[in-house]
Design an enzyme around this catalytic site. Structure first.
Site, PDB file in Angstrom:
ATOM      1  N   LYS A  60      -1.485  -0.183   3.953  1.00  0.00           N
ATOM      2  CA  LYS A  60      -0.851  -0.765   2.767  1.00  0.00           C
ATOM      3  C   LYS A  60      -1.794  -1.635   1.927  1.00  0.00           C
ATOM      4  O   LYS A  60      -1.663  -1.683   0.708  1.00  0.00           O
ATOM      5  CB  LYS A  60       0.384  -1.579   3.170  1.00  0.00           C
ATOM      6  CG  LYS A  60       1.547  -0.697   3.614  1.00  0.00           C
ATOM      7  CD  LYS A  60       2.754  -1.542   3.949  1.00  0.00           C
ATOM      8  CE  LYS A  60       3.991  -0.682   4.124  1.00  0.00           C
ATOM      9  NZ  LYS A  60       5.215  -1.480   4.206  1.00  0.00           N
TER      10      LYS A  60
ATOM     11  N   ASP B 233       9.426  -2.415  -1.565  1.00  0.00           N
ATOM     12  CA  ASP B 233      10.208  -3.036  -0.481  1.00  0.00           C
ATOM     13  C   ASP B 233      11.166  -4.102  -1.019  1.00  0.00           C
ATOM     14  O   ASP B 233      12.309  -4.209  -0.574  1.00  0.00           O
ATOM     15  CB  ASP B 233       9.288  -3.680   0.558  1.00  0.00           C
ATOM     16  CG  ASP B 233       8.757  -2.665   1.563  1.00  0.00           C
ATOM     17  OD1 ASP B 233       9.371  -1.587   1.703  1.00  0.00           O
ATOM     18  OD2 ASP B 233       7.732  -2.951   2.200  1.00  0.00           O
TER      19      ASP B 233
END
Ligand code: NAP
Length: 276
Positions: free
Chosen positions: A69, A105
């Site tokens: 990420k 997210d």
């Protein structure tokens, strides 16, 4: 309609556990899109060249998961404000050989609550966020974007909570886990972002006696779907939202960018992912 297949996938190491192919596969079928979405294993050493290969092969983009990420953010040409603030990307969109990095997210977290508790507003009062890892960072950013007036972050390692508080500014403060009980009476949104409560982990033990009746309790752990925290909150008559919807909602922006249709998160999708 173009007969050229649109390709996307999720890249991680390991990647077998990912639920993303189930989610995107369901939407590809639902919209009858000439498309594919697959799990792609790329080691840390092979990540950058692997992404370049996907671009060369005409992929629309991909999700990225552990451990890529942060690296994904570094190789991007453009970065969304969310990804910048969170310091990590989970969604890449490829266009004209360039990489746009996003992090969905936070929006997944907010949209899950809005679907599960339609009257909830972040602006209604203080949030107590338990945990200070990557997910907490995304959630704190999203709550602030949604006009929460104040956030208290409680974490086992207090230094990490203090670091987040310093990063996000005046509205965010840090307390040790032992102080949670004292903070509950001013909490309108309680979020567990730790791994506690997950199958194989100890439970998160909090006595909710002090929390207002109007508060919402949510847990981003979704295995099990109903953690001990959510069970206790339900027994006290509080509104609760489980964590599965965050996983489903975070997938929406990527699907829309790659395949050109905005999917919805419904019960059928929840069942497919739970059974998968
Ligand atoms: P992370 O960056 O590794 O952070 C883990 C957090 O959990 C830290 O705050 C850590 O505290 C805390 N923690 C772990 N074990 C603990 C224990 N035994 N006692 C007290 N605190 C403990 O992980 P993450 O990416 O933020 O993910 C956290 C959880 O959220 C995972 O269970 C993950 O599966 C879940 N998640 C769900 C979604 C969704 O879509 N629903 C999305 C992302 C993540 P320390 O700082 O003290 O180590």
């Amino acid at each position: 309609m173009s007969d050229k297949i649109k390709k996307a996938g999720v890249v991680g190491w390991p990647i077998n556990h990912s639920k993303s192919p189930l989610i995107h596969g369901h939407w590809i079928d639902q919209f009858e899109i000439n498309g594919s979405y697959e799990a792609i294993a790329l080691s840390p050493e092979g990540f950058t060249s692997g992404i370049r290969t996907l671009i060369a092969q005409g992929y629309q983009g991909c999700n990225v998961t552990i451990p890529h990420k942060e690296t994904a953010l570094k190789m991007a040409d453009t970065i969304s404000n969310q990804a910048k603030a969170i310091g990590a990307a989970n969604t890449l969109v490829f266009k004209d050989g360039k990489i746009h990095a996003d992090n969905t997210d936070g929006i997944g977290f907010i949209n899950n609550i809005k679907q599960g508790a339609p009257n909830w507003l972040a602006s209604d009062g203080s949030a107590l966020v338990i945990g200070a890892g990557g997910a907490a960072r995304a959630i704190i950013h999203a709550l602030l974007e949604d006009a929460v007036p104040k956030i208290i972050v409680a974490n086992r390692t207090i230094e990490k909570a203090a670091h987040l508080a310093a990063f996000f500014g005046d509205k965010v403060s840090a307390v040790p886990m032992g102080q949670i009980g004292k903070m509950l009476n001013e909490t309108q949104t309680l979020v567990n972002t730790t791994a506690l409560g997950m199958t194989g982990q100890p439970e998160l033990i909090i006595d909710l006696y002090n929390i207002p009746k109007t508060a919402l309790v949510t847990d981003i752990v979704y295995n099990p779907l109903k953690t001990a925290l959510l069970t206790q909150a339900e027994e006290r008559g509080l509104q609760t939202v489980d964590g599965l919807g965050m996983l489903l909602h975070q997938a929406v922006p990527g699907f829309e960018a790659w395949f050109g249709a905005r999917p919805i998160v419904d019960k059928a999708l929840r069942q497919i992912v739970l059974a998968g």
